[in-house]
Design a protein around this motif. Sequence first.
Motif, PDB file in Angstrom:
ATOM      1  N   VAL A 418       3.068  -4.717  -1.754  1.00 33.71           N
ATOM      2  CA  VAL A 418       2.773  -3.976  -0.725  1.00 33.71           C
ATOM      3  C   VAL A 418       1.705  -4.969   0.031  1.00 33.71           C
ATOM      4  O   VAL A 418       1.848  -5.250   1.192  1.00 33.71           O
ATOM      5  CB  VAL A 418       1.875  -2.683  -1.275  1.00 33.71           C
ATOM      6  N   VAL A 422       2.510  -7.655   3.588  1.00 34.28           N
ATOM      7  CA  VAL A 422       1.560  -7.268   4.587  1.00 34.28           C
ATOM      8  C   VAL A 422       0.869  -8.628   5.136  1.00 34.28           C
ATOM      9  O   VAL A 422       1.059  -8.927   6.215  1.00 34.28           O
ATOM     10  CB  VAL A 422       0.576  -6.135   4.370  1.00 34.28           C
ATOM     11  N   LEU A 433       5.634   0.977   3.907  1.00 34.16           N
ATOM     12  CA  LEU A 433       4.769   1.858   3.323  1.00 34.16           C
ATOM     13  C   LEU A 433       3.464   1.938   4.235  1.00 34.16           C
ATOM     14  O   LEU A 433       2.885   2.869   4.492  1.00 34.16           O
ATOM     15  CB  LEU A 433       4.601   1.918   2.037  1.00 34.16           C
ATOM     16  N   VAL A 434       2.792   0.753   4.293  1.00 33.46           N
ATOM     17  CA  VAL A 434       1.440   0.571   4.922  1.00 33.46           C
ATOM     18  C   VAL A 434       1.588   1.229   6.256  1.00 33.46           C
ATOM     19  O   VAL A 434       0.649   1.574   6.799  1.00 33.46           O
ATOM     20  CB  VAL A 434       0.860  -0.698   4.556  1.00 33.46           C
ATOM     21  N   MET A 437       1.492   4.681   6.151  1.00 34.80           N
ATOM     22  CA  MET A 437       0.274   5.238   5.849  1.00 34.80           C
ATOM     23  C   MET A 437      -0.816   5.250   7.240  1.00 34.80           C
ATOM     24  O   MET A 437      -1.482   6.017   7.525  1.00 34.80           O
ATOM     25  CB  MET A 437      -0.347   4.561   4.908  1.00 34.80           C
ATOM     26  N   THR A 438      -0.624   4.028   8.061  1.00 36.96           N
ATOM     27  CA  THR A 438      -1.789   4.047   8.915  1.00 36.96           C
ATOM     28  C   THR A 438      -1.407   4.927  10.039  1.00 36.96           C
ATOM     29  O   THR A 438      -2.238   5.370  10.836  1.00 36.96           O
ATOM     30  CB  THR A 438      -1.818   2.456   9.399  1.00 36.96           C
TER      31      THR A 438
ATOM     32  N   ILE B 273       0.654   2.541  -6.171  1.00 32.99           N
ATOM     33  CA  ILE B 273       1.224   3.379  -4.896  1.00 32.99           C
ATOM     34  C   ILE B 273       0.479   4.743  -4.671  1.00 32.99           C
ATOM     35  O   ILE B 273       0.401   4.870  -3.578  1.00 32.99           O
ATOM     36  CB  ILE B 273       2.780   3.277  -4.914  1.00 32.99           C
ATOM     37  N   LEU B 276      -3.018   4.613  -3.491  1.00 33.29           N
ATOM     38  CA  LEU B 276      -3.152   3.981  -2.054  1.00 33.29           C
ATOM     39  C   LEU B 276      -2.525   5.072  -1.211  1.00 33.29           C
ATOM     40  O   LEU B 276      -3.187   5.463  -0.237  1.00 33.29           O
ATOM     41  CB  LEU B 276      -1.881   2.914  -2.145  1.00 33.29           C
ATOM     42  N   ALA B 280      -5.140   6.737   1.481  1.00 29.19           N
ATOM     43  CA  ALA B 280      -4.629   6.111   2.928  1.00 29.19           C
ATOM     44  C   ALA B 280      -4.905   7.673   3.717  1.00 29.19           C
ATOM     45  O   ALA B 280      -5.103   7.561   5.037  1.00 29.19           O
ATOM     46  CB  ALA B 280      -3.689   5.791   2.986  1.00 29.19           C
ATOM     47  N   VAL B 281      -4.353   8.630   3.375  1.00 24.86           N
ATOM     48  CA  VAL B 281      -4.186   9.711   4.126  1.00 24.86           C
ATOM     49  C   VAL B 281      -5.520  10.552   4.533  1.00 24.86           C
ATOM     50  O   VAL B 281      -5.677  11.311   5.353  1.00 24.86           O
ATOM     51  CB  VAL B 281      -3.106  10.925   3.728  1.00 24.86           C
ATOM     52  N   PHE B 361      -8.398  -4.391  -3.440  1.00 15.32           N
ATOM     53  CA  PHE B 361      -6.936  -4.103  -2.819  1.00 15.32           C
ATOM     54  C   PHE B 361      -6.986  -2.839  -1.648  1.00 15.32           C
ATOM     55  O   PHE B 361      -6.702  -3.338  -0.610  1.00 15.32           O
ATOM     56  CB  PHE B 361      -6.280  -3.942  -4.132  1.00 15.32           C
ATOM     57  N   LEU B 365      -6.413  -3.771   2.387  1.00 11.56           N
ATOM     58  CA  LEU B 365      -5.842  -3.140   2.893  1.00 11.56           C
ATOM     59  C   LEU B 365      -6.296  -2.297   4.291  1.00 11.56           C
ATOM     60  O   LEU B 365      -5.525  -1.565   5.182  1.00 11.56           O
ATOM     61  CB  LEU B 365      -4.687  -2.225   2.360  1.00 11.56           C
ATOM     62  N   PHE B 367      -7.808   0.623   3.555  1.00 10.28           N
ATOM     63  CA  PHE B 367      -7.967   2.046   3.253  1.00 10.28           C
ATOM     64  C   PHE B 367      -9.126   2.403   2.273  1.00 10.28           C
ATOM     65  O   PHE B 367      -9.547   1.637   1.389  1.00 10.28           O
ATOM     66  CB  PHE B 367      -6.681   2.494   2.437  1.00 10.28           C
ATOM     67  N   ARG B 384      -8.338 -12.850   7.893  1.00  6.06           N
ATOM     68  CA  ARG B 384      -6.827 -12.861   8.392  1.00  6.06           C
ATOM     69  C   ARG B 384      -6.903 -12.982  10.023  1.00  6.06           C
ATOM     70  O   ARG B 384      -5.972 -13.533  10.573  1.00  6.06           O
ATOM     71  CB  ARG B 384      -6.026 -11.796   7.658  1.00  6.06           C
TER      72      ARG B 384
END
Lengths: 480, 424
Positions: A418, A422, A433-434, A437-438, B273, B276, B280-281, B361, B365, B367, B384
Amino acid sequence: MFRYILKRILIFIPTLFIISFVIFMLGVYAPGDPVANMISSPGEESATDRMAGEKEYIKKWKELNMDLPVFYFTISSLADCDTLHKIYRKAHRETLSALTSEHGNWNQISNYYEELKKYEKKVLAFEADSASLKSWGRLRDYAANLYLKSKPKDVDNNIKRLEKYTDKINDSLNILTTSLAQLKASYDGVVSQSTSWKNYVPAINWYGLKNRYHIWITRFLQFDFGISYQDKMPIALKIKDNIFWTMLISIISIILTYIFAIPLGVFSAVKKGTVADNVTTTILFMLYSLPSFWIATLFLIFLCNPEYIQLFPTNGVGSEAIERATELHGPSFFRDLGIRIHHLILPLICWTYGSLAFLSRQMRGGMLGVLKQDYIRTARAKGLPENKVIWKHGFRNSLLPIITLFANIFPLMISGSVVIEVIFSIPGMGRMLVEGMTSQDFPVIFTIVMMVAILTMIGYLIADILYAFVDPRITYTNKK
Amino acid sequence: MLFKKKNKKEDSQEKKELEQGYWPYVRRQFKKNKRALFSLYFVIFLAFIAVFADFIANDKPFMCQYKGSFYFPIFKEYAVAAGVSNWQEDFRNVNWYDLKYDMSIWPPIPYKNTTMDQDNAPFVAPFAKQKIKSNRWRHWFGTNKLGNDVFACMIHGTRIAFLVGIVSMGIALIIGLFFGSISGFFGDDRLQLSRGKVIMNILFFPLALFYFSRFFSISFFLAILVAIVVMVIGNLIAKLLDYVPYLKDKISVPVDIIVTRFIEIVVSVPVLILVLSVVAVFPPSIFLVMGVIGAVRWTGIARFIRAELLRVRSLEYIEAAQVLGYPKWYILFKHALPNALAPVFIAVAFGIAAAILIESFLSFLGFGIPIELNTWGQLLTQSRQAPDAWWLAIFPGLAIFVTVTLFNLIGEGLTDAIDPRLKQ
């Protein structure tokens, strides 16, 4: 053996059920409204636009099966309505269920809701003259606001405001006044005939097979994954595009892991206590704790950056570079391969080193245990060459735990993918997947999580079967 | 006097030699492992930083003299947060850097993780020219896009990391201890209940869940209380049912099979997963992150406890306690569990390392953790966007790496000390 596999597969069923249930409920109870995200936002100003938007909303909503119950049954209370899912506005549903838990009399509440809808329609249809246009606008806002209010105090306040602005409007035919009075009467009915005790009596509603979970899971099992909310593409197609890179890198990475980890582990076990062993063990231990997303970021910053050293391309899998080169010089397999390798080498390193360290440490441990055994001493006493002792007698017996680790490494790689996908923008499952999700793209999330879960379980199963093949002592039948 | 002192010393030395119990042995073994011991001290140091983060990096002075009187703004902030005090007029919504103090003592790092230094944004390097009054105000680890001091973010990030690691493992510990101990101690044959009791518990458990969900919106503790009351009522009814002939017969509940199957199911869930997707939601919340990590990471603890209790429960002293007629639960908690706890520490140490890794982690990302907190993972992910800001990549990543390694080293040391057989 066969019975054991059967038993394992039987365990899959509850596991898959739990995962699918959790992930599905997540989509149902997540904040946000997927239907509203899918359709273009309805125009605010004109009434016809609003109606058209509403119609489109309902159409989409029915298309997504949202008018069906969520699960086979619900455990709710006597007060709760068993057809609440038929109301299409999420906010309305929430208000109504809050009203129910406040007052507990669904008949009166639904009556109130109908009155409210009628009232709003009347307000919208009302043709205000220029003098009362402002008040009419406020009236419209407060009427819409009433859909969100459930606490008695808030509803009362809201109705009082409505009365206030109705007075200001030039309402010769008394249309608004009478329907507001009806609305108020219906709300008074809700409050006066309150049966809140019903909230504390449990009740089970059975809906049968026509429910959202059932429809989704049966379609999923027939490989019909649905359509992405985001770009309206079939998910099966999207996965077909994306799975290649994830699988390719994972498989190469697993092969590399086993190729390097086994000799490394054996070497450091045989040389136990020497400087070489200490160095390898320490490095492996550090690699094991190194977060791969840190290393990937460092690579990106220090090795792909014109500011420092630019050895590698920053992102992608090199498809554009290949296209460009093909246009210029025509097709060439080896050059394309070179470009691919150039692009994939950093992701591959990040993908591999964690499991490599993990596996080598396990191999070393297993080998150390085996080298202590009596039969190794016997083999040495017989005068067998050291090489033969280690590889023929030691290695084969310490191979066992390594094989089972396949099951652990496999899911590790997929979840590890994952973040690396990214970072290096590799068009794979993890990045998909990411992105899903966003943007709260639930069909994509469901599908990928379920696929990963299934792959994980298959990994465990393969490991178990291999285990039995390598070690004849393991039968699984009379295992307690 | 001197004589007496010497006597005491001898006494304590004798005591030391006499300490032959299990825990002193483990402690001695652990202390032999220098790496693990050093890691433990380092972790204690980091925990100190996590606890006193507000005193190490803050945008307010420790102590200041303002318009003639002394104030302790950081302490005051705690008091205000606790609701026992209020800010004076002068200090409400004030930028503490702009006030004219007669005298002030600032924390070592005079910035907070949320402080935005607009003069030094975006991305000012540690040793570049910074717009500061003196080196006292230098951003030693540079700043990020919004001008947050990276060092201050790292200090406060320690707190988040430790909080997530410890709380989520606390949750996992509770769940794991419960399932591990009932399955290990009772096995498949030792939990004998009357039929009535089994039936009543099966019936009342969903009922308790129902009332829990009903009262949950009012208060979490009330909901738990109500659920417990419901279960107690169910068991009281079961007591009455014991007078009915068929229902009073004892049957053994196969606890071990049920729990082991359940563990097997949870283990095959792809943890990362799932965490995550859950995180995330929903809107970012540190409690959700801790809860979800705890809810999926308890299986290791449960397995350790189960294995250990299966061994302990057949020891003579447990049998003696049973013969003496102590209740089962009393024996479990008072006699069996304390002697089976050791391996759990191993699982907890590795678990904290994993939880911290998962937290960073998720932050990386974007989240789960509210974005304004600037945790380690969030700092790392900011690098980044600005590939030239090496300080954003090096320092937070190093912090994650070091912390995770330390906990892993402690876990290794504990493994060696407690049960060398476990080390593969």
